[in-house]
Scaffold this active site. Structure first.
Site, mmCIF file in Angstrom:
data_model
loop_
_atom_site.group_PDB
_atom_site.id
_atom_site.type_symbol
_atom_site.label_atom_id
_atom_site.label_comp_id
_atom_site.label_asym_id
_atom_site.label_seq_id
_atom_site.Cartn_x
_atom_site.Cartn_y
_atom_site.Cartn_z
ATOM 1 N N GLY A 10 -2.937 6.365 20.640
ATOM 2 C CA GLY A 10 -2.893 6.563 19.198
ATOM 3 C C GLY A 10 -2.662 5.257 18.463
ATOM 4 O O GLY A 10 -1.910 4.400 18.918
ATOM 5 N N GLU A 104 3.066 5.713 26.362
ATOM 6 C CA GLU A 104 3.347 6.174 27.722
ATOM 7 C C GLU A 104 2.089 6.271 28.580
ATOM 8 O O GLU A 104 2.061 5.791 29.721
ATOM 9 C CB GLU A 104 4.044 7.537 27.656
ATOM 10 C CG GLU A 104 4.440 8.070 29.029
ATOM 11 C CD GLU A 104 4.926 9.505 28.951
ATOM 12 O OE1 GLU A 104 5.623 9.925 29.894
ATOM 13 O OE2 GLU A 104 4.613 10.204 27.969
ATOM 14 N N THR A 126 4.451 3.081 20.052
ATOM 15 C CA THR A 126 4.388 4.502 19.714
ATOM 16 C C THR A 126 5.197 4.747 18.460
ATOM 17 O O THR A 126 6.334 4.272 18.342
ATOM 18 C CB THR A 126 4.919 5.407 20.845
ATOM 19 O OG1 THR A 126 5.098 6.732 20.334
ATOM 20 C CG2 THR A 126 6.227 4.931 21.420
ATOM 21 N N ILE A 127 4.613 5.491 17.510
ATOM 22 C CA ILE A 127 5.379 5.809 16.310
ATOM 23 C C ILE A 127 6.519 6.765 16.640
ATOM 24 O O ILE A 127 7.479 6.876 15.882
ATOM 25 C CB ILE A 127 4.494 6.403 15.199
ATOM 26 C CG1 ILE A 127 3.917 7.765 15.609
ATOM 27 C CG2 ILE A 127 3.403 5.452 14.779
ATOM 28 C CD1 ILE A 127 3.269 8.511 14.459
ATOM 29 N N ASP A 128 6.433 7.460 17.785
ATOM 30 C CA ASP A 128 7.451 8.449 18.153
ATOM 31 C C ASP A 128 8.750 7.816 18.624
ATOM 32 O O ASP A 128 9.771 8.500 18.734
ATOM 33 C CB ASP A 128 6.926 9.379 19.247
ATOM 34 C CG ASP A 128 5.845 10.318 18.738
ATOM 35 O OD1 ASP A 128 5.891 10.673 17.550
ATOM 36 O OD2 ASP A 128 4.959 10.685 19.522
ATOM 37 N N ARG A 163 11.986 25.918 -5.604
ATOM 38 C CA ARG A 163 11.405 26.350 -4.337
ATOM 39 C C ARG A 163 12.090 25.666 -3.159
ATOM 40 O O ARG A 163 12.701 24.602 -3.289
ATOM 41 C CB ARG A 163 9.920 25.972 -4.276
ATOM 42 C CG ARG A 163 9.019 26.723 -5.226
ATOM 43 C CD ARG A 163 7.639 26.078 -5.245
ATOM 44 N NE ARG A 163 6.688 26.833 -6.047
ATOM 45 C CZ ARG A 163 5.589 26.320 -6.578
ATOM 46 N NH1 ARG A 163 5.312 25.038 -6.384
ATOM 47 N NH2 ARG A 163 4.772 27.064 -7.290
ATOM 48 N N GLY A 171 5.697 14.270 16.076
ATOM 49 C CA GLY A 171 6.747 14.317 17.086
ATOM 50 C C GLY A 171 6.430 15.396 18.097
ATOM 51 O O GLY A 171 6.942 16.512 17.985
ATOM 52 N N GLN A 274 1.068 9.275 8.477
ATOM 53 C CA GLN A 274 2.206 8.568 9.068
ATOM 54 C C GLN A 274 1.767 7.412 9.955
ATOM 55 O O GLN A 274 2.551 6.515 10.252
ATOM 56 C CB GLN A 274 3.055 9.545 9.891
ATOM 57 C CG GLN A 274 3.734 10.608 9.065
ATOM 58 C CD GLN A 274 4.158 11.793 9.914
ATOM 59 O OE1 GLN A 274 5.264 11.839 10.429
ATOM 60 N NE2 GLN A 274 3.265 12.765 10.072
#
Length: 343
Positions: A10, A104, A126-128, A163, A171, A274
């Site tokens: 990604g 990974e 990795t953005i995670d 609301r 994620g 993101q």
């Protein structure tokens, strides 16, 4: 020495900053030559290379995406896959080392190739922020900032209409983006893959906030599995890699909350925004330092390792250490954030 750079998996903000840092340091300090493999491992397998002179990387640190392109190709797939075939391709193009910039999956492939004797090193991406052996990965800070900005906007419209608002963030396996952006935006509940929170509890938090005259904000990671459900919500088919295409748990949470609380609730899936756009200053610096450090790693021929950050220091770790399991949100970080939920 001719060094080949590749970006795989990604995309995320900061990839170009790694390329720039590596090329400038390698040329200015060591006199190395650089090429880029297009579209990740596909370029390595097919010998699809492009020269990377200094002029090609000017100003790249501030640009999002990757000038080399990316893919999820496996280096062991196809007729040109495997270490023997790749070694022939590298020799044909006179490439002495490969820098694999990825997460990974990318680094797992790099590890296998290094164990087979190929000159491969890695840069964690990795953005995670879920890779072991490094405190942070570039792209994460940018993703958190983008999500925080979006949630700030959701809160203003939510308050105007009284609301509840649900924001779904990326994620798949870990909840770092949800946790950090949720805390940053003042969310009243954060739902992550590591914690199977009952919907009754979420509804209670939302009701408490609404009864105080506020607009509740719930942040949910795409890989969150609600209690009573056995697997992730993925009604969007599968990716080319065979993984479920996530996206939709936010809608599930929204429908359940509205039904359980009677509070009008809206859902927003932030998705790939993101990953896009220019990296934050933090990510530009981190990615640049990774690029500088990995060139030193290559120069010293420390194959089978990747660069990482511990505190503020650059370190080198074996691929085994980086791939020993996902870095999940620990219980104490969840408990810390949970104090802020509901009341």
């Amino acid at each position: 020495m001719k060094i080949g750079l590749m970006t795989s998996g990604g995309d995320c903000p900061g990839l170009n900053a790694v390329i720039r840092g590596a090329v400038l340091h390698g040329i200015k300090t060591y006199g190395h030559e650089f090429v880029g493999f297009r579209d990740g491992w596909r370029g390595v397998l097919e010998g699809d290379v492009v020269d990377l002179p200094r002029t090609r990387v000017r100003g790249l640190a501030r640009e999002g995406g990757t000038i080399l392109g990316t893919s999820r190709t496996n280096p062991y797939d196809g007729p040109n896959g495997g270490p023997e075939r790749i070694a022939v391709t590298l020799e044909r193009h006179h490439v002495d080392a490969v820098v694999a910039i990825g997460g990974e999956g990318t680094l797992a492939g790099a590890k296998r190739l290094a164990e087979a004797g190929l000159p491969v090193v890695g840069v964690p991406k990795t953005i995670d922020n879920d890779l072991q052996a490094t405190d942070y990965t570039f792209g994460f800070d940018t993703a958190v900032q983008i999500a925080t900005d979006a949630m700030d906007r959701l809160r203003t419209t939510g308050e105007s209409h009284h609301r509840a608002m649900v924001a779904e963030v990326m994620g798949r396996h870990v909840g770092w983006i949800a946790l950090h952006s949720g805390m940053s935006a003042g969310a009243h509940a954060v739902l992550i893959p590591e914690q199977q929170v009952p919907m009754d509890q979420v509804a209670e938090w939302v009701t408490e906030v609404h009864e105080r005259g506020r607009s509740p904000l719930v942040v949910v990671a795409e890989g969150f599995i609600p209690e009573g459900i056995d697997e992730v919500v993925a009604g969007r088919g599968t990716e080319a890699s065979g993984r479920p295409r996530l996206g939709g748990v936010g809608e599930y949470v929204t429908e359940r909350l509205e039904a359980m609380t009677g509070i009008e609730t809206r859902n927003t899936i932030l998705g790939h925004i993101q990953r896009g756009g220019a990296p934050t200053g933090f990510d530009r610096v981190l990615a640049t330092r990774f690029g500088l450090s990995v060139v030193d790693l290559v120069h010293e021929k420390q194959w089978g390792k990747m660069v990482a950050i511990r505190g503020t220091d650059m370190v080198r770790v074996p691929f085994d250490e980086a791939l020993s399991g996902l870095k999940t949100v620990p219980q104490h970080r969840w408990d810390e954030a949970k104090v802020l939920f509901g009341r």
